[in-house]
Design a protein around this motif. Structure first.
Motif, PDB file in Angstrom:
ATOM      1  N   VAL A 168       0.809  -1.220   0.000  1.00  0.00           N
ATOM      2  CA  VAL A 168       0.000   0.000   0.000  1.00  0.00           C
ATOM      3  C   VAL A 168       0.841   1.268   0.000  1.00  0.00           C
ATOM      4  CG1 VAL A 168      -1.899  -1.166   1.173  1.00  0.00           C
ATOM      5  CG2 VAL A 168      -0.153   0.004   2.532  1.00  0.00           C
ATOM      6  N   GLY A 169       2.180   1.123   0.060  1.00  0.00           N
ATOM      7  CA  GLY A 169       3.038   2.295   0.099  1.00  0.00           C
ATOM      8  C   GLY A 169       3.321   2.745   1.527  1.00  0.00           C
ATOM      9  N   GLY A 170       4.069   3.811   1.636  1.00  0.00           N
ATOM     10  CA  GLY A 170       4.467   4.311   2.944  1.00  0.00           C
ATOM     11  C   GLY A 170       5.880   3.888   3.282  1.00  0.00           C
ATOM     12  N   LYS A 171       6.469   4.569   4.293  1.00  0.00           N
ATOM     13  CA  LYS A 171       7.832   4.286   4.728  1.00  0.00           C
ATOM     14  C   LYS A 171       8.820   4.397   3.559  1.00  0.00           C
ATOM     15  CE  LYS A 171       6.487   1.387   8.631  1.00  0.00           C
ATOM     16  NZ  LYS A 171       5.545   2.415   9.013  1.00  0.00           N
ATOM     17  N   GLY A 172       8.642   5.428   2.768  1.00  0.00           N
ATOM     18  CA  GLY A 172       9.528   5.683   1.645  1.00  0.00           C
ATOM     19  C   GLY A 172       9.113   5.028   0.347  1.00  0.00           C
ATOM     20  N   VAL A 173       8.044   4.222   0.365  1.00  0.00           N
ATOM     21  CA  VAL A 173       7.557   3.553  -0.841  1.00  0.00           C
ATOM     22  C   VAL A 173       6.346   4.317  -1.361  1.00  0.00           C
ATOM     23  CG1 VAL A 173       6.681   1.395  -1.805  1.00  0.00           C
ATOM     24  CG2 VAL A 173       8.339   1.343   0.071  1.00  0.00           C
ATOM     25  N   PRO A 174       6.329   4.696  -2.648  1.00  0.00           N
ATOM     26  CA  PRO A 174       5.191   5.468  -3.171  1.00  0.00           C
ATOM     27  C   PRO A 174       3.884   4.692  -3.101  1.00  0.00           C
ATOM     28  CG  PRO A 174       6.618   4.723  -4.956  1.00  0.00           C
ATOM     29  CD  PRO A 174       7.348   4.432  -3.690  1.00  0.00           C
ATOM     30  N   ALA A 175       2.791   5.403  -2.842  1.00  0.00           N
ATOM     31  CA  ALA A 175       1.479   4.766  -2.696  1.00  0.00           C
ATOM     32  C   ALA A 175       1.003   4.126  -3.991  1.00  0.00           C
ATOM     33  CB  ALA A 175       0.463   5.798  -2.215  1.00  0.00           C
ATOM     34  N   GLN A 176       1.572   4.495  -5.124  1.00  0.00           N
ATOM     35  CA  GLN A 176       1.106   3.967  -6.402  1.00  0.00           C
ATOM     36  C   GLN A 176       1.418   2.479  -6.583  1.00  0.00           C
ATOM     37  OE1 GLN A 176       3.547   6.799  -8.496  1.00  0.00           O
ATOM     38  NE2 GLN A 176       4.733   5.178  -9.495  1.00  0.00           N
ATOM     39  N   VAL A 177       2.244   1.895  -5.708  1.00  0.00           N
ATOM     40  CA  VAL A 177       2.501   0.460  -5.827  1.00  0.00           C
ATOM     41  C   VAL A 177       1.229  -0.342  -5.567  1.00  0.00           C
ATOM     42  CG1 VAL A 177       4.922   0.700  -5.145  1.00  0.00           C
ATOM     43  CG2 VAL A 177       3.202   0.239  -3.402  1.00  0.00           C
ATOM     44  N   SER A 178       0.264   0.257  -4.865  1.00  0.00           N
ATOM     45  CA  SER A 178      -0.983  -0.452  -4.591  1.00  0.00           C
ATOM     46  C   SER A 178      -1.766  -0.735  -5.866  1.00  0.00           C
ATOM     47  CB  SER A 178      -1.850   0.353  -3.617  1.00  0.00           C
ATOM     48  OG  SER A 178      -2.200   1.608  -4.183  1.00  0.00           O
ATOM     49  N   GLU A 179      -1.458  -0.022  -6.956  1.00  0.00           N
ATOM     50  CA  GLU A 179      -2.146  -0.228  -8.222  1.00  0.00           C
ATOM     51  C   GLU A 179      -1.461  -1.280  -9.086  1.00  0.00           C
ATOM     52  OE1 GLU A 179      -2.287   3.584 -10.005  1.00  0.00           O
ATOM     53  OE2 GLU A 179      -3.332   4.539  -8.323  1.00  0.00           O
ATOM     54  N   SER A 180      -0.294  -1.777  -8.651  1.00  0.00           N
ATOM     55  CA  SER A 180       0.450  -2.754  -9.444  1.00  0.00           C
ATOM     56  C   SER A 180      -0.173  -4.141  -9.311  1.00  0.00           C
ATOM     57  CB  SER A 180       1.907  -2.808  -8.984  1.00  0.00           C
ATOM     58  OG  SER A 180       2.550  -1.561  -9.172  1.00  0.00           O
ATOM     59  N   PRO A 181      -0.058  -4.971 -10.348  1.00  0.00           N
ATOM     60  CA  PRO A 181      -0.539  -6.361 -10.243  1.00  0.00           C
ATOM     61  C   PRO A 181       0.226  -7.097  -9.154  1.00  0.00           C
ATOM     62  CG  PRO A 181      -0.073  -5.761 -12.526  1.00  0.00           C
ATOM     63  CD  PRO A 181       0.486  -4.665 -11.678  1.00  0.00           C
ATOM     64  N   MET A 182      -0.508  -7.803  -8.274  1.00  0.00           N
ATOM     65  CA  MET A 182       0.108  -8.544  -7.171  1.00  0.00           C
ATOM     66  C   MET A 182      -0.488  -9.935  -7.085  1.00  0.00           C
ATOM     67  SD  MET A 182       0.610  -5.858  -4.032  1.00  0.00           S
ATOM     68  CE  MET A 182      -0.669  -4.682  -4.474  1.00  0.00           C
ATOM     69  N   VAL A 183       0.378 -10.898  -6.753  1.00  0.00           N
ATOM     70  CA  VAL A 183      -0.031 -12.291  -6.646  1.00  0.00           C
ATOM     71  C   VAL A 183       0.563 -12.889  -5.379  1.00  0.00           C
ATOM     72  CG1 VAL A 183       0.197 -14.598  -7.671  1.00  0.00           C
ATOM     73  CG2 VAL A 183      -0.312 -12.631  -9.128  1.00  0.00           C
ATOM     74  N   PHE A 184      -0.254 -13.635  -4.642  1.00  0.00           N
ATOM     75  CA  PHE A 184       0.218 -14.381  -3.479  1.00  0.00           C
ATOM     76  C   PHE A 184       0.480 -15.811  -3.944  1.00  0.00           C
ATOM     77  CE2 PHE A 184      -0.943 -16.541   0.725  1.00  0.00           C
ATOM     78  CZ  PHE A 184       0.350 -16.398   1.217  1.00  0.00           C
ATOM     79  N   ALA A 185       1.744 -16.217  -3.923  1.00  0.00           N
ATOM     80  CA  ALA A 185       2.139 -17.511  -4.481  1.00  0.00           C
ATOM     81  C   ALA A 185       2.690 -18.424  -3.400  1.00  0.00           C
ATOM     82  CB  ALA A 185       3.184 -17.317  -5.580  1.00  0.00           C
ATOM     83  N   THR A 186       2.426 -19.715  -3.533  1.00  0.00           N
ATOM     84  CA  THR A 186       2.984 -20.741  -2.653  1.00  0.00           C
ATOM     85  C   THR A 186       3.629 -21.808  -3.509  1.00  0.00           C
ATOM     86  OG1 THR A 186       1.319 -20.375  -0.930  1.00  0.00           O
ATOM     87  CG2 THR A 186       2.494 -22.466  -0.898  1.00  0.00           C
ATOM     88  N   LEU A 187       4.914 -22.040  -3.285  1.00  0.00           N
ATOM     89  CA  LEU A 187       5.668 -23.071  -3.993  1.00  0.00           C
ATOM     90  C   LEU A 187       5.984 -24.185  -3.001  1.00  0.00           C
ATOM     91  CD1 LEU A 187       5.957 -20.575  -5.864  1.00  0.00           C
ATOM     92  CD2 LEU A 187       8.234 -21.394  -6.442  1.00  0.00           C
ATOM     93  N   THR A 188       5.626 -25.405  -3.343  1.00  0.00           N
ATOM     94  CA  THR A 188       5.739 -26.523  -2.416  1.00  0.00           C
ATOM     95  C   THR A 188       6.919 -27.422  -2.761  1.00  0.00           C
ATOM     96  OG1 THR A 188       4.282 -27.931  -3.722  1.00  0.00           O
ATOM     97  CG2 THR A 188       3.247 -26.485  -2.095  1.00  0.00           C
ATOM     98  N   ALA A 189       7.227 -28.317  -1.841  1.00  0.00           N
ATOM     99  CA  ALA A 189       8.256 -29.335  -2.079  1.00  0.00           C
ATOM    100  C   ALA A 189       7.620 -30.545  -2.737  1.00  0.00           C
ATOM    101  CB  ALA A 189       8.905 -29.737  -0.759  1.00  0.00           C
ATOM    102  N   PRO A 190       8.382 -31.317  -3.506  1.00  0.00           N
ATOM    103  CA  PRO A 190       7.820 -32.520  -4.126  1.00  0.00           C
ATOM    104  C   PRO A 190       7.622 -33.619  -3.093  1.00  0.00           C
ATOM    105  CG  PRO A 190      10.165 -32.385  -4.561  1.00  0.00           C
ATOM    106  CD  PRO A 190       9.794 -31.103  -3.856  1.00  0.00           C
ATOM    107  N   SER A 191       7.039 -34.712  -3.522  1.00  0.00           N
ATOM    108  CA  SER A 191       6.813 -35.850  -2.637  1.00  0.00           C
ATOM    109  C   SER A 191       8.032 -36.764  -2.648  1.00  0.00           C
ATOM    110  CB  SER A 191       5.577 -36.635  -3.085  1.00  0.00           C
ATOM    111  OG  SER A 191       5.452 -37.829  -2.344  1.00  0.00           O
ATOM    112  N   PHE A 192       8.423 -37.219  -1.468  1.00  0.00           N
ATOM    113  CA  PHE A 192       9.488 -38.213  -1.345  1.00  0.00           C
ATOM    114  C   PHE A 192       8.948 -39.508  -0.742  1.00  0.00           C
ATOM    115  CE2 PHE A 192      11.577 -34.053  -1.098  1.00  0.00           C
ATOM    116  CZ  PHE A 192      12.391 -34.157  -2.215  1.00  0.00           C
ATOM    117  N   GLY A 193       7.629 -39.634  -0.773  1.00  0.00           N
ATOM    118  CA  GLY A 193       6.947 -40.802  -0.243  1.00  0.00           C
ATOM    119  C   GLY A 193       5.618 -40.366   0.344  1.00  0.00           C
TER     120      GLY A 193
END
Length: 524
Positions: free
Chosen positions: A133-158
């Motif tokens: 959302v911006g603040g602390k030296g980061v411009p507020a316009q970043v809130s308009e940027s595309p954002m994705v919450f991603a989770t990368l998992t480990a493979p199965s070992f059994g």
């Protein structure tokens, strides 16, 4: 013991608002939870409470926020005006309540120090939130940027036991598989496991589980993440029909990432990924190109996660080489367009993602896994056996141990072989943890000076807290020597931990109260 000390230490928080009846003193009836102590530690707690220097200990513990294992220092420091060279103030460890300076341990792990991990989580939350959302030296316009919450998992070992979102664990066997493995154990599980079930994370057959490959993947997981960030930029450029060098001129990919241990002892990566326009040398950010959307970014993340790989060297002579990949379960959800997993009726908001990542950042292997489980015992035994075999192999050759690709595997045994950063970010995602910590130190200094002068800090006095250090007009010169770590006794440490837990409960109560007040105002 003074009443002020009792309120500060036994309740461990500032006095709360008086009860509604107005008769019972604030803070009464909320003692620290010390019911879990053994007889020896309980005796140490009683001895501290009855000691003559309890007030001094109380003040020292309060100054470090009831840190569980503070660092003890001897020495002195002076604050000097950089323009005139005048000594403005001086401080010596002998001026401290116990004659030694205590400073926070700064441990991020909640299992080791609840107080310091809470500060770390708060800093991580504000770091991630500023990139949303911006603040602390980061411009507020970043809130308009595309954002994705991603989770990368480990493979199965059994195959392992899991909750499966309330479904039966493993009711079906794979095609052409037998009902039992080669060791005679069942390959199916019809149980519906719930949280806290000791079987969660345990292999259906420990002899079939690939423990060496588990260790290798964990060791090289940071390298897989590094390659993922490179592959993601290439995948996004390919989807836009341009080259990677052209993409770098019109857009940048920023991220904040944390690692979380799963019950089976492997880490997953959770990340908030954002696309900005071209970033100038002065730090200004242009809007993201119109063709890049959150949906496109999600597709690029899934493509990159599926295609990235790394050929890991063998653990020792005669061992096989392994091609490592991320697991097939990749979750990439656009922020504000997707729904929360815990409440499908609510959208996944950016600040909630910041809270999730901050919570994950303070976890350790001990927080997320059952340290007494047979699976983790066997994993640690495999790790110890691998380290011993490597040392024997190196001793029999002219190769230096430091040159071995797994030379430090034993050092990271307490983290089950994971050697990467639990919390990291791209350079221009947002503010750094260092700047937030320096701002906190500056605030404490100004608050202390204001108390000495008998004045109140104004908002304008805090506007420059995050500015670079070259704007400082004073310099602190110190001479300190290490005197030790931790409190004098286990009883002191348990008192500090209980006080920190009480302070956390108090903060949560206050937050809930503020939320309730806001909801009441909105209802009116």
């Amino acid at each position: 013991m003074t009443r002020e000390t009792r309120d500060r230490v036994w309740d461990a928080v500032p006095l709360r608002a008086a009860e509604q009846d107005g008769e019972r003193p604030a803070g009464e009836g909320h003692p620290l939870d010390l019911s879990h102590l053994d007889a020896a530690t309980e005796a140490q707690v009683v001895a501290r409470l009855l000691s003559r220097d309890f007030d001094a200990w109380s003040e020292a513990a309060s100054r470090v926020g009831h840190c569980a294992k503070p660092i003890r220092l001897h020495g002195s420091s002076q604050t000097v005006d950089t323009a005139t060279g005048e000594v403005l103030s001086s401080f010596s460890s002998s001026d401290s309540p116990l004659g030694v300076l205590h400073v926070r341990c700064g441990n991020r792990r909640a299992a080791d120090c609840p107080s310091c991990s809470r500060v770390y989580a708060a800093d991580t939350f504000h770091l991630i939130r500023a990139g949303v959302v911006g603040g602390k030296g980061v411009p507020a316009q970043v809130s308009e940027s595309p954002m994705v919450f991603a989770t990368l998992t480990a493979p199965s070992f059994g195959p392992v036991h899991g909750t499966r979102n309330g479904r039966r664990c493993r009711p079906y066997r794979a095609k052409d598989d037998a009902d039992r493995c080669v060791h005679g154990r069942s390959t199916v599980c019809h149980a519906t496991h719930t949280d806290g079930d000791p079987l969660l994370g345990q292999p259906l057959c420990g002899d079939c589980y690939d423990y060496p490959s588990h260790l290798v993947w964990q060791w090289w997981a940071p390298e897989l993440w590094r390659r993922f960030t490179i592959t993601l930029r290439r995948a996004l450029a390919r989807m836009l029909g341009i080259g990677p060098h052209r993409l770098a001129k019109i857009a940048t990919i920023e991220f904040a990432k944390v690692a979380e241990y799963q019950l089976r002892g492997l880490v997953h990566f959770h990340a908030l990924v954002r696309v900005d326009g071209n970033t100038s040398d002065e730090g200004s950010r242009a809007p993201a190109p119109a063709g890049i959307t959150a949906a496109l970014l999600s597709s690029a993340i899934e493509t990159a996660a599926a295609s990235v790989w790394f050929d890991a060297p063998p653990l020792f002579g005669g061992d096989l080489a392994r091609r490592l990949r991320f697991g097939s379960q990749v979750d990439a959800r656009p922020v504000r367009d997707a729904h929360r997993t815990d409440d499908p009726e609510q959208q996944l908001e950016a600040e909630q993602v910041a809270g999730y990542l901050a919570k994950y950042a303070t976890k350790s292997a001990a927080d997320s896994t059952d340290t007494a489980s047979p699976h983790l015992h066997r994993l640690r035994a495999t790790l110890a056996e691998t380290v011993a075999r490597q040392q024997l192999e190196v001793a029999a050759t002219d190769q230096a141990l430091a040159e071995h690709p797994y030379a430090l595997l034993g050092k990271w045994a307490h983290m089950l072989g994971f050697r990467g950063h639990f919390s990291s970010k791209s350079r221009r995602y947002s503010v750094t943890l260092g700047r937030l910590r320096r701002a906190r130190v500056r605030f404490q200094r100004r608050l202390a000076a204001a108390k000495v002068d008998g004045r109140t800090l104004e908002a304008r006095d805090l506007e420059d807290l995050l500015e670079d250090e070259d704007t400082e007009t004073t310099l602190v010169v110190g001479h300190w020597t290490y005197a030790g770590s931790g409190w004098d006794t286990d009883g002191d440490a348990e008192l500090a931990k209980a006080a920190a837990a009480r302070a956390r409960e108090y903060a949560q109560e206050r937050a809930a109260q503020r939320t309730e007040e806001v909801q009441l105002r909105e209802a009116d």
